[in-house]
Design an enzyme around this catalytic site. Structure first.
Site, PDB file in Angstrom:
ATOM      1  N   GLU A   1       0.826  -1.214   0.000  1.00 10.79           N
ATOM      2  CA  GLU A   1       0.000   0.000   0.000  1.00 10.79           C
ATOM      3  C   GLU A   1       0.860   1.264   0.000  1.00 10.79           C
ATOM      4  OE1 GLU A   1      -3.083   0.593  -0.530  1.00 10.79           O
ATOM      5  OE2 GLU A   1      -3.659  -1.501  -0.691  1.00 10.79           O
TER       6      GLU A   1
ATOM      7  N   CYS B   1     -18.092   2.334 -20.040  1.00  4.47           N
ATOM      8  CA  CYS B   1     -19.388   2.100 -19.387  1.00  4.47           C
ATOM      9  C   CYS B   1     -20.075   0.836 -19.903  1.00  4.47           C
ATOM     10  CB  CYS B   1     -20.303   3.308 -19.580  1.00  4.47           C
ATOM     11  SG  CYS B   1     -19.653   4.779 -18.789  1.00  4.47           S
TER      12      CYS B   1
ATOM     13  N   CYS C   1     -19.110  -2.066 -17.853  1.00  6.32           N
ATOM     14  CA  CYS C   1     -19.104  -1.849 -16.404  1.00  6.32           C
ATOM     15  C   CYS C   1     -20.088  -2.789 -15.701  1.00  6.32           C
ATOM     16  CB  CYS C   1     -19.482  -0.394 -16.110  1.00  6.32           C
ATOM     17  SG  CYS C   1     -19.538  -0.048 -14.350  1.00  6.32           S
TER      18      CYS C   1
HETATM   19 FE1  SF4 Z   1     -19.561   4.210 -16.523  1.00  7.44          FE
HETATM   20 FE2  SF4 Z   1     -19.574   2.272 -14.651  1.00  7.44          FE
HETATM   21 FE3  SF4 Z   1     -18.152   4.461 -14.259  1.00  7.44          FE
HETATM   22 FE4  SF4 Z   1     -20.815   4.567 -14.222  1.00  7.44          FE
HETATM   23  S1  SF4 Z   1     -19.498   3.484 -12.795  1.00  7.44           S
HETATM   24  S2  SF4 Z   1     -19.447   6.018 -15.221  1.00  7.44           S
HETATM   25  S3  SF4 Z   1     -21.321   3.075 -15.797  1.00  7.44           S
HETATM   26  S4  SF4 Z   1     -17.824   2.962 -15.882  1.00  7.44           S
END
Ligand code: SF4
Ligand code: ZN
Length: 523
Positions: free
Chosen positions: A96, A259, A262
């Site tokens: 860490e 995203c 994700c």
């Molecule tokens: Fe995109 Fe997931 Fe980040 Fe939300 S949490 S901005 S869906 S990558």
């Protein structure tokens, strides 16, 4: 538009350490949501996780992704397989501290070498600071190695060799361990159920809950810790925290979040907001074109934006999308400094030439590291004045009177620390007497090969590289076959602003060997 949190480079953590104590130890439990939901100071629920089922789902989605996608890292393996809790805690502590401000890929090699040399806290405590600095050379932020060493000595001399066993005691007992590091070690090595908020986690949480106020403000900081403590999986707190960091490092990245890949996209308010805005915009367009009735969807929002301490003070920017979150105040520009530095070479009739090094003070920037004799300038000076200053300084160190004509200008090297833009103005001087001694403390002569092993900063390695380039040009025969007279060589030469990541500049650090083959100079 305020600056986004683009500076939150992967693995940069130390700046996030807070002075407050870590959350107290919580018993492991099978209850779905152990911690109470966060209440933002504006009383908006928009930035919270209130639904226990949502939290359970998010944990399982994130951990499922992590189990499949996680990188195999040596400290993770140790945390999973080491049965001795003292060694496990020590190993995670080392990792860490190394990961503060340094990227995972760079840390791996250093970590493996470190653990091979000092596998227990006792081994580290028995090392000298010089050895620690030597091992740390090139990793940057040198006070981290020093603090690890101090901490190990404290554990051995004051705590009977036993590493503290709670996040709270880690925070109180170990130098260099702040709120984040204590929570990370507590959860990863000791299974304590506590969230851990580093730069990556800040970004993920701010996006998940559309938190757009200054991410360094006390209100946002507390809200993020509350959220992290709400979400952390009570069965696998260490894995959960590492999964959040891994998500921030690989999917929810600062500039190009993925995203579509994700695992927690369905919980992400930023993502939903981007989609809703796009839908709204296209419906408005269609309405204008008279093709469809103008029914514009509502966009889910805080509902309290005027008074909310977590909502952005600046308007949403369509072009930024989810990068609207998080936000950080503008950084202060780095201070400009200019330093005279002199490569003093003691020629040897046999064997390697030797270089004069002086040691920096115990405290402050690059504490305890060795450097070429250097002088901080307080303004612009002519070359004549610079030579005069350096000549006086080197004469003082050697206890002998040198002449200014011995000093040759080599060029300039720029090195970026987090808060200092340092320009080294480099000179060199060759001493023919191979037995010249120094008359001051904290100085030493090092051969070329010893210099490679010594605890010197990256800035000094750049200087040596520049000085070498001058040396090699001196050695080159001219077109008529004769060696060039060094004084005929145009010596002022600038090294480009390095992309190496500096001593305190963060970013990728290089090993010493790769360093010597990678600095690019302007023609
Ligand atoms: Fe995109 Fe997931 Fe980040 Fe939300 S949490 S901005 S869906 S990558
Ligand atoms: Zn709000």
């Amino acid at each position: 538009m305020s600056r986004l949190c683009s500076a939150m480079v992967k693995g940069r953590r130390a700046g996030l350490e807070m002075a407050e104590n870590a959350k107290p130890k919580r018993n492991r439990t099978k209850t779905a949501v152990k911690h109470g939901p966060h209440k933002c100071s504006s009383s908006s629920t928009y930035h919270s996780f209130l639904d226990a089922a949502d939290v359970v789902l998010l944990r399982s989605q994130l951990l499922g992704w992590y189990d499949k996608e996680k990188r195999e890292l040596p400290w993770r393996t140790t945390a999973m397989t080491e049965t001795d809790v003292n060694i496990r805690t020590y190993a995670v502590w080392v990792s860490e501290i190394m990961l503060q401000q340094t990227q995972v890929t760079t840390v791996k090699d250093y970590y493996n070498k470190w653990m091979k040399r000092w596998p227990t806290v006792h081994d580290l405590a028995a090392a000298t600071l010089e050895e620690v600095n030597q091992m740390w050379a090139g990793l940057g932020y040198y006070s981290r190695g020093k603090r690890l060493h101090e901490g190990a000595q404290k554990v051995v001399s004051e705590l009977k060799g036993q590493m503290p066993q709670t996040a709270d005691s880690l925070l109180k007992q170990l130098p260099g361990v702040g709120r984040y590091t204590a929570a990370a070690i507590g959860s990863i090595a000791l299974g304590q159920v506590t969230g851990a908020v580093d730069g990556n986690v800040i970004r993920v949480l701010c996006r998940l809950r559309a938190i757009g106020a200054d991410s360094t403000s006390p209100a946002v900081t507390e809200a993020l810790w509350d959220l992290a403590n709400t979400l952390v999986d009570p069965e696998r707190p260490g894995d959960f925290n590492q999964a959040m960091m891994e998500l921030g490092a690989r999917i929810c990245t600062p500039k190009a979040p993925l995203c579509s890949q994700c695992p927690v996209q369905t919980h992400c308010r930023s993502y939903r907001k981007v989609n809703a805005k796009q839908e709204q915009n296209s419906k408005k367009l269609l309405g204008k074109m008279g093709k469809k009735p103008l029914i514009v969807p509502d966009i889910e929002d805080c509902g309290n934006t005027e008074t909310c301490s977590l909502c952005p003070s600046e308007p949403w920017d369509d072009e930024l999308g989810v990068l609207n979150f998080p936000r950080k105040p503008a950084k202060k520009p780095p201070r400009q400094e200019r330093t005279l530095s002199c490569v003093v070479i003691r020629r040897q009739e046999e064997g390697e030439d030797e270089y004069l090094l002086t040691q920096r003070p115990d405290k402050g920037l690059l504490a305890g590291l060795w450097e070429f004799p250097s002088l901080l300038l307080d303004g612009e000076n002519s070359e004549t004045k610079q030579k005069k200053l350096l000549c006086a300084e080197i004469s003082r160190i050697l206890g002998t009177r040198l002449t200014e004509s011995l000093f040759q200008s080599v060029g300039e090297v720029v090195h970026i620390f987090t808060h200092i833009h340092q320009t080294y103005i480099v000179y060199s001087v060759c001493l023919k007497d191979g037995k010249t001694q120094t008359k001051t403390d904290n100085t030493q002569w090092l051969s070329r090969s010893a210099l490679h092993e010594a605890a010197v900063s990256t800035g000094m390695k750049k200087i040596l590289k520049l000085s070498d380039s001058l040396d090699s040009r001196r050695q080159q025969p001219s077109t008529d076959g004769k060696r060039k007279n060094p004084l005929d060589i145009k010596t002022t030469k600038k090294v480009k602003k390095p992309r190496l990541g500096g001593i305190n500049g963060g970013g990728k650090q290089l090993s010493l060997n790769s360093f010597f083959t990678s600095v690019k100079e302007e023609p």
